[in-house]
Write a protein that holds these residues in place. Structure first.
Motif, mmCIF file in Angstrom:
data_model
loop_
_atom_site.group_PDB
_atom_site.id
_atom_site.type_symbol
_atom_site.label_atom_id
_atom_site.label_comp_id
_atom_site.label_asym_id
_atom_site.label_seq_id
_atom_site.Cartn_x
_atom_site.Cartn_y
_atom_site.Cartn_z
ATOM 1 N N PRO A 199 -4.973 -7.095 -5.343
ATOM 2 C CA PRO A 199 -4.514 -6.184 -4.279
ATOM 3 C C PRO A 199 -3.880 -4.906 -4.822
ATOM 4 N N ASP B 271 -6.720 -2.649 -6.012
ATOM 5 C CA ASP B 271 -7.420 -2.059 -4.870
ATOM 6 C C ASP B 271 -6.674 -0.843 -4.338
ATOM 7 N N TYR C 56 0.828 -1.213 0.000
ATOM 8 C CA TYR C 56 0.000 0.000 0.000
ATOM 9 C C TYR C 56 0.864 1.266 0.000
#
Length: 322
Positions: free
Chosen positions: A189, A192, A141
């Motif tokens: 992922p 996202d 992230y």
């Protein structure tokens, strides 16, 4: 039994410190075995001398976060407790100063632990950064956040995200649909994280322009990636040959971040992990940083930390018994 008072500058900080239904203070009381009360513009702590001293340091650390405009959560309350145990709670306010980027919903993305802060600094200062650590430490992230930041600042022209599709042995032909349908489950992922930073419409527009590319690692072969921010995720599932191939794709004015968890290697037939080998081979190479996270850097549910510690203990005991 001793008492200690901590002054509060603003009444709203006292309310935020205690939290909804006093949930934050309850964590501190359970951790240190002390009683904590609010007396006007002061917090009174009472109990045994050493626990009261530690609890007061934790309270001051939490107040430092509130003064920086941060919201208190169970995660950062427990992290401040861990920092007090290590004697480094004075560094807590530095976390609030470093905003990487703003998500499409207006939420600032910041480091939540010292390990994450070290990771972000390494990405800024080095051409290649390797982030190794357990699930939930924000490796992917934060790397995507740094990529979006560089893209918005026109430091790079493209963001390239890739993962090895290990479960299908990098041979995706038997899956239904076109190439995008075949690789989507492996790359979800990464999608996202990009959706969160940019929003679905901006993401789609940049994809159509070729400014953002999400592809399996096999499709990196033979390319030179200039003016790009490249992220290799789940790198523990690369072979040494794949890792070398990826590292040698780097072109001019590019930056690469490699992330992975060496405790979750899914390679078949006990093959060597390219991430494990790269961490050894490249550890003394200039302009390459290797950042290792631990369970204290986990920013998911508290149980994730407990699970990681339990597995580490289990494996250590297994090694000793062998």
């Amino acid at each position: 039994m001793v008492e200690q008072m901590v002054d509060i500058d603003r009444m709203e900080h006292a309310l935020a410190l205690f939290g909804s239904l006093d949930e934050n203070i309850r964590i501190l009381e359970q951790e240190y075995g002390v009683d904590i009360l609010c007396r006007g513009t002061q917090i009174k702590l009472s109990g045994e001398e050493r626990p009261v001293e530690l609890a007061s340091r934790a309270v001051r650390g939490l107040l430092a976060l509130l003064e920086k405009g941060e919201q208190l959560t169970e995660q950062n309350v427990r992290y401040v407790i861990a920092m007090v145990a290590d004697g480094v709670e004075d560094k807590i306010s530095a976390l609030a100063d470093d905003c990487v980027c703003i998500t499409c919903k207006g939420r600032p993305v910041k480091a939540k632990t010292l390990g994450q802060k070290r990771y972000l600094d390494s990405i800024r200062d080095n051409t290649i950064t390797i982030g190794i650590g357990p699930a939930g430490t924000g490796k992917t992230y934060l790397a995507v956040a740094m990529a979006v930041r560089a893209f918005r600042a026109h430091e790079v022209n493209r963001i390239i995200l890739t993962r090895p599709a290990v479960e299908a042995g990098e041979k995706l032909g038997f899956l239904p649909g076109d190439l995008q349908n075949k690789v989507d489950p492996y790359l979800r992922p990464l999608y996202d994280a990009l959706f969160d930073m940019m929003g679905a419409e901006n993401y789609q527009r940049y994809m159509e322009k070729g400014s953002i590319e999400v592809a399996p690692l096999a499709y990196m072969r033979g390319r030179t990636l200039d003016d790009s921010f490249i992220i290799l995720d789940e790198a523990q599932n690369t072979t040494p040959e794949q890792m070398k191939m990826f590292l040698t794709r780097l072109g001019f004015n590019s930056k690469a971040v490699i992330t992975g968890d060496i405790t979750q290697i899914d390679l078949p037939d006990s093959r060597r992990s390219g991430l494990v080998e790269a961490a050894k081979v490249l550890r003394n190479v200039e302009d390459i940083a290797i950042v290792r996270f631990n369970e204290k850097d986990v920013v998911r549910h508290r149980l994730v930390q407990d699970i990681i510690r339990a597995y580490e203990k289990f494996y250590e005991e297994g090694k000793r018994n062998r």
